[in-house]
Design a protein around this motif. Structure first.
Motif, mmCIF file in Angstrom:
data_model
loop_
_atom_site.group_PDB
_atom_site.id
_atom_site.type_symbol
_atom_site.label_atom_id
_atom_site.label_comp_id
_atom_site.label_asym_id
_atom_site.label_seq_id
_atom_site.Cartn_x
_atom_site.Cartn_y
_atom_site.Cartn_z
ATOM 1 N N GLU A 41 0.812 -1.222 0.000
ATOM 2 C CA GLU A 41 0.000 0.000 0.000
ATOM 3 C C GLU A 41 0.846 1.272 0.000
ATOM 4 N N MET A 42 2.174 1.123 -0.016
ATOM 5 C CA MET A 42 3.093 2.264 -0.059
ATOM 6 C C MET A 42 3.641 2.500 -1.462
ATOM 7 N N LEU A 43 3.141 1.735 -2.436
ATOM 8 C CA LEU A 43 3.648 1.835 -3.809
ATOM 9 C C LEU A 43 2.889 2.876 -4.614
ATOM 10 N N ASN A 44 3.567 3.417 -5.633
ATOM 11 C CA ASN A 44 2.923 4.353 -6.546
ATOM 12 C C ASN A 44 2.388 3.596 -7.768
ATOM 13 N N SER A 45 1.953 4.329 -8.783
ATOM 14 C CA SER A 45 1.361 3.713 -9.978
ATOM 15 C C SER A 45 2.351 2.901 -10.800
ATOM 16 N N MET A 46 3.649 3.071 -10.549
ATOM 17 C CA MET A 46 4.681 2.318 -11.266
ATOM 18 C C MET A 46 5.169 1.126 -10.458
ATOM 19 N N GLN A 47 4.442 0.827 -9.363
ATOM 20 C CA GLN A 47 4.768 -0.291 -8.481
ATOM 21 C C GLN A 47 6.131 -0.145 -7.809
ATOM 22 N N LYS A 48 6.515 1.090 -7.573
ATOM 23 C CA LYS A 48 7.720 1.422 -6.812
ATOM 24 C C LYS A 48 7.277 2.176 -5.564
ATOM 25 N N ALA A 49 8.099 2.172 -4.529
ATOM 26 C CA ALA A 49 7.748 2.897 -3.308
ATOM 27 C C ALA A 49 7.562 4.376 -3.619
ATOM 28 N N HIS A 50 6.473 4.927 -3.134
ATOM 29 C CA HIS A 50 6.223 6.355 -3.288
ATOM 30 C C HIS A 50 7.374 7.111 -2.631
ATOM 31 N N GLY A 51 7.830 8.182 -3.250
ATOM 32 C CA GLY A 51 8.937 8.962 -2.697
ATOM 33 C C GLY A 51 8.666 9.465 -1.292
ATOM 34 N N GLY A 52 7.391 9.670 -0.972
ATOM 35 C CA GLY A 52 7.025 10.132 0.359
ATOM 36 C C GLY A 52 7.327 9.117 1.444
ATOM 37 N N ILE A 53 7.416 7.850 1.077
ATOM 38 C CA ILE A 53 7.730 6.815 2.062
ATOM 39 C C ILE A 53 9.183 6.954 2.511
ATOM 40 N N THR A 54 10.091 7.051 1.560
ATOM 41 C CA THR A 54 11.505 7.233 1.883
ATOM 42 C C THR A 54 11.701 8.542 2.640
ATOM 43 N N TYR A 55 11.034 9.586 2.156
ATOM 44 C CA TYR A 55 11.136 10.895 2.807
ATOM 45 C C TYR A 55 10.642 10.813 4.252
ATOM 46 N N SER A 56 9.515 10.155 4.460
ATOM 47 C CA SER A 56 8.938 10.069 5.809
ATOM 48 C C SER A 56 9.852 9.338 6.778
ATOM 49 N N LEU A 57 10.468 8.255 6.337
ATOM 50 C CA LEU A 57 11.401 7.535 7.198
ATOM 51 C C LEU A 57 12.590 8.427 7.550
ATOM 52 N N ALA A 58 13.136 9.105 6.546
ATOM 53 C CA ALA A 58 14.284 9.989 6.773
ATOM 54 C C ALA A 58 13.911 11.148 7.685
ATOM 55 N N SER A 79 15.580 18.483 2.494
ATOM 56 C CA SER A 79 15.611 18.097 1.078
ATOM 57 C C SER A 79 16.039 16.641 0.990
ATOM 58 N N ILE A 80 15.663 16.017 -0.121
ATOM 59 C CA ILE A 80 16.027 14.612 -0.317
ATOM 60 C C ILE A 80 16.406 14.383 -1.779
ATOM 61 N N ASN A 81 17.373 13.512 -1.973
ATOM 62 C CA ASN A 81 17.749 13.036 -3.301
ATOM 63 C C ASN A 81 17.441 11.554 -3.347
ATOM 64 N N HIS A 82 16.584 11.162 -4.289
ATOM 65 C CA HIS A 82 16.250 9.748 -4.473
ATOM 66 C C HIS A 82 17.242 9.156 -5.470
ATOM 67 N N ILE A 83 17.893 8.074 -5.075
ATOM 68 C CA ILE A 83 18.959 7.487 -5.892
ATOM 69 C C ILE A 83 18.531 6.169 -6.518
ATOM 70 N N GLU A 84 17.829 5.329 -5.751
ATOM 71 C CA GLU A 84 17.389 4.012 -6.227
ATOM 72 C C GLU A 84 15.913 3.830 -5.915
ATOM 73 N N ALA A 85 15.184 3.163 -6.811
ATOM 74 C CA ALA A 85 13.771 2.850 -6.580
ATOM 75 C C ALA A 85 13.659 1.671 -5.612
ATOM 76 N N LEU A 86 12.555 1.654 -4.868
ATOM 77 C CA LEU A 86 12.309 0.585 -3.905
ATOM 78 C C LEU A 86 11.019 -0.134 -4.241
ATOM 79 N N GLU A 87 10.917 -1.386 -3.798
ATOM 80 C CA GLU A 87 9.746 -2.218 -4.086
ATOM 81 C C GLU A 87 9.151 -2.757 -2.802
ATOM 82 N N ALA A 88 7.949 -3.273 -2.916
ATOM 83 C CA ALA A 88 7.296 -3.903 -1.760
ATOM 84 C C ALA A 88 8.196 -5.018 -1.232
#
Length: 136
Positions: A41-58, A79-88
């Protein structure tokens, strides 16, 4: 209140971080390491973790770390830099480390990793109030 106990108190009062499934892995003054598992339930439409999930943890790791100094502190710039996509199913950690601490301002770097791979880099500046954390 003992600084290393503050993140545990903060987590107990934070329903959003509890919903994320965040757990405290390590905590010392000026530093905090958290972990969580990415859920479907944390994935976006591309089946990758929504950027807000990584941001929220950080952001949570940052918030916990800056408050270990005993005074209420809030973010004023991040600020955040996303480097790698994450999956469920991916288990990620965020380790916030103090870089500079002044009377009113704290600057932190947060590394977000999957195993030993850096997947995002977060920078945060916090405003430190004069109010101290209390045990109650």
């Amino acid at each position: 209140m003992e600084g290393t106990a503050i993140p545990y108190k903060m987590l107990s009062l934070d329903p959003f971080s509890q919903w994320l499934g965040i757990e405290i892995l390590e905590c010392e003054i000026g530093k905090c390491k958290l972990g969580m598992t990415v859920r479907p339930e944390m994935l976006n439409s591309m089946q990758k973790a929504h950027g807000g999930i990584t941001y929220s943890l950080a952001d949570t790791a940052f918030g916990f770390a800056v408050n270990t100094n005993g005074r209420f502190a809030v973010s004023i710039e991040t600020s955040i830099n996303h480097i790698e996509a994450l999956e469920a199913g991916d288990y990620i950690t965020a380790e916030a480390t103090l870089e500079s601490l002044k009377n009113k301002i704290g600057f932190y770097i947060v590394e977000i990793k999957k195993e030993n791979t850096l997947v995002a880099l977060f920078k945060g500046v916090a405003y430190r109030t004069g109010k101290e954390w209390e045990d109650n």
